[in-house]
Design an enzyme around this catalytic site. Structure first.
Site, mmCIF file in Angstrom:
data_model
loop_
_atom_site.group_PDB
_atom_site.id
_atom_site.type_symbol
_atom_site.label_atom_id
_atom_site.label_comp_id
_atom_site.label_asym_id
_atom_site.label_seq_id
_atom_site.Cartn_x
_atom_site.Cartn_y
_atom_site.Cartn_z
ATOM 1 N N SER A 48 98.465 -43.217 35.248
ATOM 2 C CA SER A 48 98.763 -43.741 33.901
ATOM 3 C C SER A 48 100.273 -43.905 33.801
ATOM 4 O O SER A 48 101.026 -43.270 34.566
ATOM 5 C CB SER A 48 98.291 -42.714 32.859
ATOM 6 O OG SER A 48 98.815 -43.027 31.579
ATOM 7 N N TYR B 177 97.489 -33.666 29.640
ATOM 8 C CA TYR B 177 97.096 -34.992 30.141
ATOM 9 C C TYR B 177 98.269 -35.646 30.895
ATOM 10 O O TYR B 177 98.107 -36.116 32.021
ATOM 11 C CB TYR B 177 96.645 -35.891 28.987
ATOM 12 C CG TYR B 177 96.303 -37.286 29.471
ATOM 13 C CD1 TYR B 177 95.158 -37.519 30.236
ATOM 14 C CD2 TYR B 177 97.145 -38.376 29.213
ATOM 15 C CE1 TYR B 177 94.859 -38.793 30.708
ATOM 16 C CE2 TYR B 177 96.845 -39.648 29.678
ATOM 17 C CZ TYR B 177 95.701 -39.848 30.428
ATOM 18 O OH TYR B 177 95.407 -41.102 30.921
#
Ligand SMILES: NC(=O)c1ccc[n+]([C@@H]2O[C@H](COP(=O)([O-])OP(=O)(O)OC[C@H]3O[C@@H](n4cnc5c(N)ncnc54)[C@H](OP(=O)(O)O)[C@@H]3O)[C@@H](O)[C@H]2O)c1
Length: 259
Positions: free
Chosen positions: A140, A153
């Site tokens: 990401s 995360y």
């Protein structure tokens, strides 16, 4: 004989698009996620290729080993491993349940690492006869800076990027290729799953089909890291040059409308 791609998180979003792309490009599929019904629907939709459905919760410690066992029991050979399954949780670290954050580490980091480890030895053998053998890991743009409001995360995706770039270098010359896809905001179920009502979905959010296509093409071209979209590429470069504290406060603002 057709090559086979094993895709985790194929029941929705980017994983579903990867499944369609690999099938359209002549791969048989092994698809993994918890939602068996959605995986069976995918199998029906992609009836022009062989699709093996493996319902599995990747937050369970033995999940990767069980998937590997199922695949080898069926004498299938995995040419491409797409470690796509993952999720985020929006909220402050000490206010989110520890068990849920441990599950996130298990899915985003441990399952990805274990599956890579288990399938790599055979991939090295398969690479002698196949030019597109390897691993496509989904990280990401969160990998490029700390993320207050989604701390575990962001850290998990920093692991995915670092691990995958290291493997990319380590496997040079073996024929096994490793690509890391670093999407920015993408229109999938991700934000709902992250319970991120406070998160601002960027106006630059991309469609899942476009992001998956860029990841697939980058893998086929043997690129190391793929960052879809100009906005995300500029952001990734900026994160490298900004002080970490400033990059973190920009991420905090994105993760919490109250900041
Ligand atoms: N959307 C974004 O803005 C964005 C941005 C950057 C990176 N990413 C990354 O892209 C990847 C795909 O996410 P997405 O955006 O496509 O979101 P999504 O639509 O929510 O898809 C997530 C997939 O992961 C699977 N999954 C989640 N937990 C699982 C578990 N415990 N066991 C097995 N499978 C599990 C889900 O399947 P089941 O629910 O059926 O298990 C689903 O297929 C993730 O790694 C995510 O971190 C997304």
């Amino acid at each position: 004989m057709k090559p086979t791609a094993l895709i985790t998180g194929a029941s929705s979003g980017l994983g579903y698009e990867f499944a369609r792309l690999y099938a359209a490009n002549g791969y048989n599929l092994i698809v993994v996620a918890r939602n068996e019904q959605k995986l069976q629907q995918l199998k029906e939709e992609l009836s022009h290729v062989d699709v093996m459905v493996i319902p599995k919760d990747l937050s369970q410690p033995n999940a990767a080993q069980e998937i590997y066992q199922t695949v080898t029991d069926q004498q299938l050979h995995v040419h491409v491993l797409v470690n796509n399954a993952g999720f985020g949780l929006n909220g402050e670290f000490d206010k989110l349940a520890l068990a849920e954050q441990q599950d996130m580490i298990q899915v985003n980091i441990t399952a990805l690492t274990d599956l890579s480890y288990l399938f790599l030895p055979e991939m090295k053998k398969l690479a002698k006869d196949s030019s597109h053998t390897g691993i496509l890991n989904v990280a990401s743009t969160a990998a490029f800076q700390p993320g207050p409001g989604m701390s575990v995360y962001y850290a998990s995706k920093a692991y995915v990027l670092s691990f995958s770039e290291a493997l990319h270098g380590e496997l040079k010359g073996t024929g096994v290729h490793v690509t890391t896809l670093c999407p920015g905001a993408t229109e999938t179920n991700f934000f709902k799953a992250a319970r991120g009502e406070k998160m601002k979905l960027a106006s630059s959010a991309m469609s899942a089909s476009v992001v998956a296509k860029q990841g697939f093409e980058g893998f086929m071209k043997k690129q190391g890291v793929v960052i879809p979209g100009r906005f995300n590429s500029v952001g990734a470069v900026a994160a490298k040059f900004l002080p970490r504290s400033l990059a973190a406060s920009i991420a905090k603002n994105m993760n919490s409308a109250e900041s």
